[in-house]
Structure formats: C-alpha cells, structure tokens
Enzyme design. Structure first.
Site, PDB file in Angstrom:
ATOM      1  NE  ARG A  28     -30.700   9.235  43.743  1.00 52.45           N
ATOM      2  CZ  ARG A  28     -31.148   9.522  44.963  1.00 52.45           C
ATOM      3  NH1 ARG A  28     -30.824   8.744  45.984  1.00 52.45           N
ATOM      4  NH2 ARG A  28     -31.927  10.566  45.177  1.00 52.45           N
ATOM      5  CD  GLU A  56     -33.352   2.478  43.915  1.00 55.75           C
ATOM      6  OE1 GLU A  56     -34.298   3.245  44.160  1.00 55.75           O
ATOM      7  OE2 GLU A  56     -32.232   2.618  44.401  1.00 55.75           O
ATOM      8  CG  HIS A 107     -33.897   4.432  47.616  1.00 58.07           C
ATOM      9  ND1 HIS A 107     -33.659   4.887  46.348  1.00 58.07           N
ATOM     10  CD2 HIS A 107     -33.583   5.471  48.433  1.00 58.07           C
ATOM     11  CE1 HIS A 107     -33.220   6.137  46.398  1.00 58.07           C
ATOM     12  NE2 HIS A 107     -33.162   6.511  47.651  1.00 58.07           N
TER      13      HIS A 107
HETATM   14  C1  8YV Z   1     -35.491   8.983  49.640  1.00 57.48           C
HETATM   15  C2  8YV Z   1     -33.345   9.930  48.677  1.00 57.48           C
HETATM   16  O1  8YV Z   1     -35.556   7.794  50.375  1.00 57.48           O
HETATM   17  O2  8YV Z   1     -33.356  12.137  49.424  1.00 57.48           O
HETATM   18  C3  8YV Z   1     -33.046  11.364  48.537  1.00 57.48           C
HETATM   19  O3  8YV Z   1     -32.451  11.740  47.517  1.00 57.48           O
HETATM   20  O4  8YV Z   1     -32.946   9.153  47.906  1.00 57.48           O
HETATM   21  C4  8YV Z   1     -34.125   9.475  49.851  1.00 57.48           C
HETATM   22  O5  8YV Z   1     -34.246  10.455  50.838  1.00 57.48           O
HETATM   23  C5  8YV Z   1     -35.905   8.789  48.248  1.00 57.48           C
HETATM   24  O6  8YV Z   1     -36.077  10.011  47.636  1.00 57.48           O
HETATM   25  C6  8YV Z   1     -37.165   7.959  48.171  1.00 57.48           C
HETATM   26  O7  8YV Z   1     -37.688   8.161  46.960  1.00 57.48           O
END
Ligand code: 8YV
Length: 316
Positions: free
Chosen positions: A236, A265, A283
């Site tokens: 993150r 983001e 992302h």
């Molecule tokens: C996704 C992620 O790309 O699973 C997660 O927590 O960050 C990723 O798998 C993300 O949720 C896209 O919004």
C-alpha cells in the site's frame, strides 16, 4: 426465484463480468449509482444483511452504521485497510477478503518491478521508442547486478514469502522484518527495519496497509537503504513516506524505486514521472486473467457460503 438482496458498494470492474455474475445470483442494490447515498441507504437498504465490496472501494463506518441488519461484508481483494473492520467487529459483522489466490501474481509483479528498475527496462524501452539508442547508449549508466545480492522483505506474510521464494531462485540472501520473527522460515530476521534496509540491496514492501504500518518505511529507513539501494512497493502506498522518498530520490540518496501503489491513488507525484531510476505501475499486482477470476470466484463462494450456512469461507 426469490434471490437474496445484497448491497454492493462499488463496481467490481477489476474482474471481467463480475457485476453481471453477482447480479445473476443476487438482487443487487448498486450503492455507487445512488445520487443521494444517505437517503438510498435509509429508504432501500434497511433489510440488507450482506455487503459486497472491494479492497479499493472498502466500506466505511457510516455505511456500516446505516445498515441495522448488517451481518457480513464480503470483499474482493486481500487488503482490508479501506474497510472499517473495528466498527464491523464492534457490531458483530463478519468480514471476508480474498487471501492466497493472488500471492503468486503479486509476487511476480514485485519481481517484474525489481528487475525492471534494476536493469532499467522501462528506461531502455523509452529511449528506443524516442529514437535515442545511439545518443543515449554512450552515456548509459551500468545497472547493478540482481542475482547473488541481498533481498530485504518488509512484511514476511503470504505474499512476502512468495517474493522471498523467488529471490532464492536468483541465488539471493533473503532477510525480513516483521513485528516478530517467524520460526518456520530460515531467512534472516531483522527486528530493526533500519538495519534490514542497511543490509539490503533491494527492499521490497509487502506488509499490510492501514494505520499500523503508515510511513513504516520512513526517511531513516530510506536513507539506510542508500544511494545504491532500490525500494519496491506492491503493498500500500501509505506504508512508504512518499514525500521523503521523492526528496531522497531527487538528491540521489536512494538509488531507485519501483512502485505499484501510491499514497493518494490515482495521483502520482509529478517528480517521480521525470526520474529515469523509477518504474511506475497503476496498482495492478493481482491484475492477471487467472487471478482476477479466482478472486471473483472466492467472492461468489463467500457470498454463497454465508447465505447457506451463515459462515464465511475466508474471514479475516
Ligand atoms: C487489487 C489489492 O489490485 O487485493 C488487494 O488488496 O490491492 C489488489 O488485489 C486492488 O484491490 C485493486 O483495487
């Protein structure tokens, strides 16, 4: 057929046809389309027991509070920093995510970023496209070697482990920092993140997001990584102090950065876009055909399980 009603917070557009597949099984209240969300929840959602959401859209305390009969939140994605889990727990609401199914793809992307940054792949590609092969080749800075170097993992969880395992394939020594050492791994443990960064050639951030890890990778950690070090983040954006990173990169005090996630983001600091030692991705750690399908299947399975047994398959 009387399909159960659920409230969906946002479109699950990251998995193809996800919204349609959910709508085939449930009567979906589409929260993201409501022009007056507060009124929508008050007028339409008072009987709602299950919310479907994603790591990106999350679920706020205000939404949880506005749903008096809520029992479960089913989320697409492994991260749950965008869901007010404390409020859910206080209300006895259970929450599921989609763990494990994305570990390998996120680890693959971490490695693509690491290699791409170290071996200047995006940079070389940009120069060829700009017809600057000969012009820039003369001044090409040599890249650092990757294999047989030291790989530091911040957060040796399931994704961190998949990243570390790939490091072994590159004959690297692996070190890690967690709150506590793990007894089941042989990688070198550092209880100080600054010490891990000092030791590491490449520092890969794979820890959870949220308030507990906010700016864990701060200026002292980045300074310790140093002018030859490369930081990779697939976790993150909040885990790294982004302003400190930008400042140290621009002074040459950190060697490079390869980032799939950002603090705000989809905003990316303008300065990063002008640095040749930086690789940027929007992302997409889990964004492969197979993994996004598996994430959707796990959401559907969690919904089905909750409606038929009252239990989630992958509660957090
Ligand atoms: C996704 C992620 O790309 O699973 C997660 O927590 O960050 C990723 O798998 C993300 O949720 C896209 O919004």
């Amino acid at each position: 057929m009387n399909m159960p009603r659920i409230l969906q917070i946002g479109s699950l557009s990251g998995s193809p046809n996800a919204d349609q597949e959910i709508a085939r099984r449930y009567q979906v209240l589409e929260y993201w389309k409501a022009s007056d969300p507060i009124r929508f929840l008050r007028d339409e959602a008072q009987d709602i027991e299950v919310v479907a959401t994603s790591a990106m859209t999350g679920c706020t305390a205000a939404i949880i509070d506005a749903l008096p009969r809520l029992r479960a939140i089913v989320s697409w994605g492994v991260g749950f920093d965008s869901i007010d889990v404390d409020r859910a727990r206080a209300r006895g609401v259970v929450v599921s995510n989609t763990p494990d199914v994305l570990n390998d793809c996120v680890a693959d992307l971490a490695w693509a970023l690491l290699l791409g940054c170290a071996r200047q792949i995006a940079w070389g590609d940009r120069n060829i496209r700009a017809h600057r092969w000969t012009e820039r080749a003369a001044g090409l800075p040599l890249a650092p070697r990757v294999h047989h170097k030291k790989l530091g993992v911040v957060g040796l969880g399931r994704i961190g482990e998949a990243i570390a395992q790939r490091g072994r394939g590159f004959d690297m020594e692996v070190g890690y920092h967690n709150r506590n050492p793990r007894r089941d791994v042989s990688h070198r443990y550092f209880d100080s993140l600054v010490e891990l960064a000092t030791w590491s050639d490449f520092l890969v951030v794979a820890t959870v997001g949220g308030s507990s890890t906010r700016h864990l990778v701060n200026e002292p950690v980045l300074r310790a990584l140093g002018p030859a070090g490369i930081v990779v983040n697939i976790a993150r954006g909040t885990v790294i102090d982004e302003a400190a990173l930008v400042s140290l990169l621009s002074q040459g005090l950190v060697g490079g950065a390869a980032l799939d996630v950002f603090e705000h983001e989809p905003q990316v600091p303008e300065a990063l876009k002008h640095m040749d030692n930086v690789v940027l991705m929007p992302h997409v750690g889990s964004a492969t055909i197979e993994t996004r399908r598996a994430m959707l299947d796990l959401v559907l399975d969690n919904l089905q399980s909750f409606f038929s047994t009252g239990k989630l398959l992958t509660p957090i």
